[in-house]
Design an enzyme around this catalytic site. Structure first.
Site, PDB file in Angstrom:
ATOM      1  CG  ASP A  60      -1.798   1.190   1.341  1.00  0.00           C
ATOM      2  OD1 ASP A  60      -1.693   2.094   0.487  1.00  0.00           O
ATOM      3  OD2 ASP A  60      -2.628   1.228   2.276  1.00  0.00           O
ATOM      4  CE1 TYR A 152      -5.973  10.914 -10.759  1.00  0.00           C
ATOM      5  CE2 TYR A 152      -6.231  12.686 -12.360  1.00  0.00           C
ATOM      6  CZ  TYR A 152      -5.696  11.460 -12.003  1.00  0.00           C
ATOM      7  OH  TYR A 152      -4.872  10.785 -12.885  1.00  0.00           O
TER       8      TYR A 152
HETATM    9  N1  LIG Z   1      -5.584   6.426 -17.334  1.00  0.00           N
HETATM   10  C1  LIG Z   1      -5.510   7.735 -17.509  1.00  0.00           C
HETATM   11  O1  LIG Z   1      -6.246   8.317 -18.320  1.00  0.00           O
HETATM   12  C2  LIG Z   1      -4.500   8.533 -16.717  1.00  0.00           C
HETATM   13  C3  LIG Z   1      -4.280   9.886 -17.085  1.00  0.00           C
HETATM   14  C4  LIG Z   1      -3.369  10.644 -16.355  1.00  0.00           C
HETATM   15  C5  LIG Z   1      -2.660  10.068 -15.302  1.00  0.00           C
HETATM   16  N2  LIG Z   1      -2.887   8.768 -14.961  1.00  0.00           N
HETATM   17  C6  LIG Z   1      -2.134   8.229 -13.828  1.00  0.00           C
HETATM   18  O2  LIG Z   1      -1.415   7.070 -14.219  1.00  0.00           O
HETATM   19  C7  LIG Z   1      -1.214   6.231 -13.075  1.00  0.00           C
HETATM   20  C8  LIG Z   1      -1.603   4.799 -13.436  1.00  0.00           C
HETATM   21  O3  LIG Z   1      -3.000   4.775 -13.720  1.00  0.00           O
HETATM   22  P1  LIG Z   1      -3.700   3.708 -14.694  1.00  0.00           P
HETATM   23  O4  LIG Z   1      -4.390   4.460 -15.736  1.00  0.00           O
HETATM   24  O5  LIG Z   1      -2.760   2.629 -15.054  1.00  0.00           O
HETATM   25  O6  LIG Z   1      -4.830   3.193 -13.687  1.00  0.00           O
HETATM   26  P2  LIG Z   1      -5.207   1.742 -13.176  1.00  0.00           P
HETATM   27  O7  LIG Z   1      -6.416   1.919 -12.345  1.00  0.00           O
HETATM   28  O8  LIG Z   1      -5.243   0.788 -14.316  1.00  0.00           O
HETATM   29  O9  LIG Z   1      -3.932   1.356 -12.259  1.00  0.00           O
HETATM   30  C9  LIG Z   1      -3.685   1.956 -11.027  1.00  0.00           C
HETATM   31  C10 LIG Z   1      -3.043   0.905 -10.127  1.00  0.00           C
HETATM   32  O10 LIG Z   1      -2.747   1.500  -8.860  1.00  0.00           O
HETATM   33  C11 LIG Z   1      -3.054   0.545  -7.859  1.00  0.00           C
HETATM   34  N3  LIG Z   1      -3.314   1.185  -6.569  1.00  0.00           N
HETATM   35  C12 LIG Z   1      -4.395   1.912  -6.194  1.00  0.00           C
HETATM   36  N4  LIG Z   1      -4.276   2.285  -4.909  1.00  0.00           N
HETATM   37  C13 LIG Z   1      -3.086   1.789  -4.465  1.00  0.00           C
HETATM   38  C14 LIG Z   1      -2.406   1.821  -3.226  1.00  0.00           C
HETATM   39  N5  LIG Z   1      -2.924   2.441  -2.145  1.00  0.00           N
HETATM   40  N6  LIG Z   1      -1.189   1.228  -3.125  1.00  0.00           N
HETATM   41  C15 LIG Z   1      -0.667   0.576  -4.191  1.00  0.00           C
HETATM   42  N7  LIG Z   1      -1.275   0.480  -5.402  1.00  0.00           N
HETATM   43  C16 LIG Z   1      -2.467   1.078  -5.524  1.00  0.00           C
HETATM   44  C17 LIG Z   1      -4.302  -0.170  -8.368  1.00  0.00           C
HETATM   45  O11 LIG Z   1      -4.482  -1.431  -7.736  1.00  0.00           O
HETATM   46  C18 LIG Z   1      -3.980  -0.282  -9.857  1.00  0.00           C
HETATM   47  O12 LIG Z   1      -3.337  -1.517 -10.165  1.00  0.00           O
HETATM   48  C19 LIG Z   1      -2.060   6.833 -11.944  1.00  0.00           C
HETATM   49  O13 LIG Z   1      -1.228   7.586 -11.079  1.00  0.00           O
HETATM   50  C20 LIG Z   1      -3.013   7.756 -12.689  1.00  0.00           C
HETATM   51  O14 LIG Z   1      -3.489   8.810 -11.893  1.00  0.00           O
HETATM   52  C21 LIG Z   1      -3.774   7.984 -15.650  1.00  0.00           C
END
Ligand SMILES: NC(=O)c1ccc[n+]([C@@H]2O[C@H](COP(=O)([O-])OP(=O)(O)OC[C@H]3O[C@@H](n4cnc5c(N)ncnc54)[C@H](O)[C@@H]3O)[C@@H](O)[C@H]2O)c1
Length: 255
Positions: A60, A152
């Site tokens: 976490d 966010y």
């Molecule tokens: N998908 C988008 O459009 C987008 C755009 C801008 C930024 N982001 C950023 O990219 C990063 C990855 O996002 P993604 O799109 O792959 O999303 P996703 O939901 O597919 O993956 C996020 C991962 O983080 C893990 N997670 C959540 N809370 C956690 C915790 N407390 N400890 C450890 N792991 C934890 C989840 O289990 C998940 O596997 C994030 O920081 C997100 O904010 C995503």
């Protein structure tokens, strides 16, 4: 030789959309990997698919104790740490009036406390290795007002600013560590579906149905390629930089 040959990289949120793309690309480029996520579901399959030395740890990012455990395990297994990707994150829908204090704190604890704790825990390990690279995954939400995801936006703005503070600290202490942030617009990952529908996971078809056809969305591999550059020695003079992966969304501005 791979662009990350010999490097040991920690990736958080490794079972999500961008984290999986990171793991696959970094493995192909010769990195040894410490992959972490809050749940271990699917971790064995991911490790088996990589073809490099890699470990998975349930972690976490909001827990100080968990971070100490991850750094100790990485050094015990590989003897060094060369890179950290603070990628784990979550999004909660709501403008500033709709967002409860509990939701605000949940978003902050993962997206901002998690990055703070990661930088704080891993920086000394990078110094022990003689230098390294920290990549913090922020968002264009750090630059744009997006009222429907107020918490966010605030968390990702915090990540952007913290990155610069860490970068300057590293420059001043001449410790060989760099810290940069990456700012995606939309990425085709389960997060997109979670936000739109409340579903916990999503198939590729569901992701495409929501994101496909819009020029706002890139593939997770596009983010992984940018992170790879920041982890590699090719970016050795980038420190405190923010790289937008957004097809000019931020510079286009309104309209
Ligand atoms: N998908 C988008 O459009 C987008 C755009 C801008 C930024 N982001 C950023 O990219 C990063 C990855 O996002 P993604 O799109 O792959 O999303 P996703 O939901 O597919 O993956 C996020 C991962 O983080 C893990 N997670 C959540 N809370 C956690 C915790 N407390 N400890 C450890 N792991 C934890 C989840 O289990 C998940 O596997 C994030 O920081 C997100 O904010 C995503």
């Amino acid at each position: 030789m791979g662009r990350l040959a010999g490097k040991v990289i920690i990736v958080t949120g490794a079972l999500g959309g961008i984290g999986r793309a990171d793991a696959a690309l970094f493995a192909r480029e010769g990195a040894r990997l410490v992959l972490t996520d809050i749940s271990a579901k699917g971790a064995e399959e991911l490790l088996a698919s990589l073809g490099t030395e890699a470990v998975f740890l349930q972690h976490d990012v909001a827990s100080e104790d968990d971070w100490a455990r991850v750094v100790a395990a990485a050094e015990e297994r590989f003897g060094r740490v060369d890179g950290l990707v603070n990628n784990a994150g979550l999004m909660v829908l709501g403008n500033v009036v709709q967002t409860s204090l509990a939701e605000w704190r949940r978003v902050m604890s993962v997206n901002l406390d998690g990055v703070f704790l990661g930088c704080r825990a891993v920086l000394p390990a990078l110094e022990r290795s003689g230098g390294g690279s920290i990549v913090n995954i922020s968002s264009i939400a750090a630059m744009h007002g997006m009222p429907f995801v107020a918490a966010y936006c605030a968390s990702k703005g915090g990540v952007r600013s913290l990155t610069k503070a860490v970068a300057v600290q590293c420059r001043q202490s001449k410790n060989g560590v760099r810290c940069n942030s990456v700012h995606p617009d939309g990425v085709k990952t389960p997060m997109v579906v979670k936000v739109a529908t409340g579903q916990e996971s999503a198939t590729r078809a569901e992701i495409e149905a929501l994101a496909g056809g819009s020029d706002r969305f890139c593939e997770p591999e596009d983010i992984a390629a940018t992170v790879l550059f920041l982890l590699s020695d090719e970016s050795r003079y980038l420190n405190g930089a923010e790289i937008m992966v957004d097809n000019a969304a931020v510079v286009t501005g309104p309209g």
